[in-house]
Design an enzyme around this catalytic site. Sequence first.
Site, PDB file in Angstrom:
ATOM      1  N   HIS A 210       0.898  -1.347  -0.146  1.00  0.00           N
ATOM      2  CA  HIS A 210       0.130   0.169   0.002  1.00  0.00           C
ATOM      3  C   HIS A 210       0.797   1.131  -0.107  1.00  0.00           C
ATOM      4  O   HIS A 210       1.651   1.380   0.907  1.00  0.00           O
ATOM      5  CB  HIS A 210      -0.997  -0.076   1.176  1.00  0.00           C
ATOM      6  N   GLU A 213      -1.001   6.184  -0.195  1.00  0.00           N
ATOM      7  CA  GLU A 213      -2.460   5.892  -0.234  1.00  0.00           C
ATOM      8  C   GLU A 213      -2.946   7.353   0.476  1.00  0.00           C
ATOM      9  O   GLU A 213      -3.240   7.040   1.796  1.00  0.00           O
ATOM     10  CB  GLU A 213      -3.306   4.762   0.112  1.00  0.00           C
ATOM     11  N   TRP A 315     -14.126   0.032   5.195  1.00  0.00           N
ATOM     12  CA  TRP A 315     -13.693   1.014   4.340  1.00  0.00           C
ATOM     13  C   TRP A 315     -14.864   1.457   3.430  1.00  0.00           C
ATOM     14  O   TRP A 315     -14.637   2.366   2.887  1.00  0.00           O
ATOM     15  CB  TRP A 315     -12.339   0.920   3.852  1.00  0.00           C
TER      16      TRP A 315
END
Length: 431
Positions: A210, A213, A315
Amino acid sequence: MLDLILRQARLPDRQGPLDIGIEADRVAAIAPQISAEARTEMDVAGRLVSPPFTDPHFHMDATLSLGTPRLNVSGTLLEGIALWGELKPLLTPEAVMERALRYCDLAVSQGLLSIRSHVDVCDDNLTAVEALVEVRKIVAPYIDLQLVAFPQDGLYRSATAEANLLRALDMGVDVVGGIPHFERTMEDGARSVVRLCEIAAERGLMVDLHCDESDDPMSRHVETLAAETTRLGLGGRVTASHVTAMHSYDNYYASKLIPLIAESGMNIIPNPLINITLQGRSDTYPRRRGLTRVPELRAAGVNVSFGQDCTMDPWYSLGSGDMLDVAHMGIHAVPMTSREAMDWAFTSVTVNGARTMGLPDPTIREGGPANMVVLQAHDPIEAVRLRATRLAVIKHGKIISRTEPRIVRLTLPDRPETLDPADYAPTAQDQ
Ligand code: FE2
């Protein structure tokens, strides 16, 4: 005698209706007309037959947990992470497996047969790792499930993350994950990228971080990841997921960075459903879209594959395992509306995703594996436009899921009685 023939199929990369002959788990022949007989025949009637869908970025440990223990009120990434932190101590292997297997059933029905899932390793019991390693075994006959050891709370921000990550890899987790923009400092973030790439190089594994982000234009960890990929010669084994900060980078910096990404050979995964909702939350107006720079990355020759990221979790409250939904949102959010780009969006969720995951090219060809999806659409753009019904899903030459075609019944004066949404407009190939 063949096992299965799909009559009059349209393939995404070939002209004209073609018959596809299948013997055992291989494609035996593709020709305008196959004269042989088969145990089972399916008249596809000019509809699209494509490689199965691929989701290179998902969180199967959190999927279908929506509302447990509560909903995300602000809708932000950070509240999502905090909420997941509340749920983690409540996880049991049984509950994680039950949700994951239910999601895999849904995925199969959507023709989604390759999934890379991050699994949080910031739980000293590694409950989700244990559960998803078991799920990977159960679904192996029909889904290629790849697991990423993901230190959600930060490799250095969480005291036991590194030891847990190494334990997870020892338990057979496939890919090294990370989250450099969530570490305490930029320096810690960069250090985590170096360490994670070295772990992958030592163990001969892939890397999927990730990465950036964030809406912070100074979050620049993808630069370090590209440099480490080049230094260690990892090439296509490395992927940067999300990379939303690139949306906010200065154009001059982006023009230096993108060639470095291309040079490294790494892959990029934008997750349009999630990032169009999570990014820009601290903006007033104008509000940033927060998607990474897809056309510029494509133009530089970078392999870009859209991911789904979430379905009904802390999320994201929506999602349905539908990679056509992901491609549809990508087309809108980037935006990229030329016919070439929309056609590419379909390739992004089939062929490109497989390349990101290091899987063989899934393009349907003679001698190749008999894995494919029959769609209620005539071409890739129509499939995206309609989020077309998956009429049949085929794995190893066997039909493993069927859905009735969507036919609407009308009761209007002097109008047709039925309407097939896929016969509504001329297809690109007829124009
Ligand atoms: Fe993610």
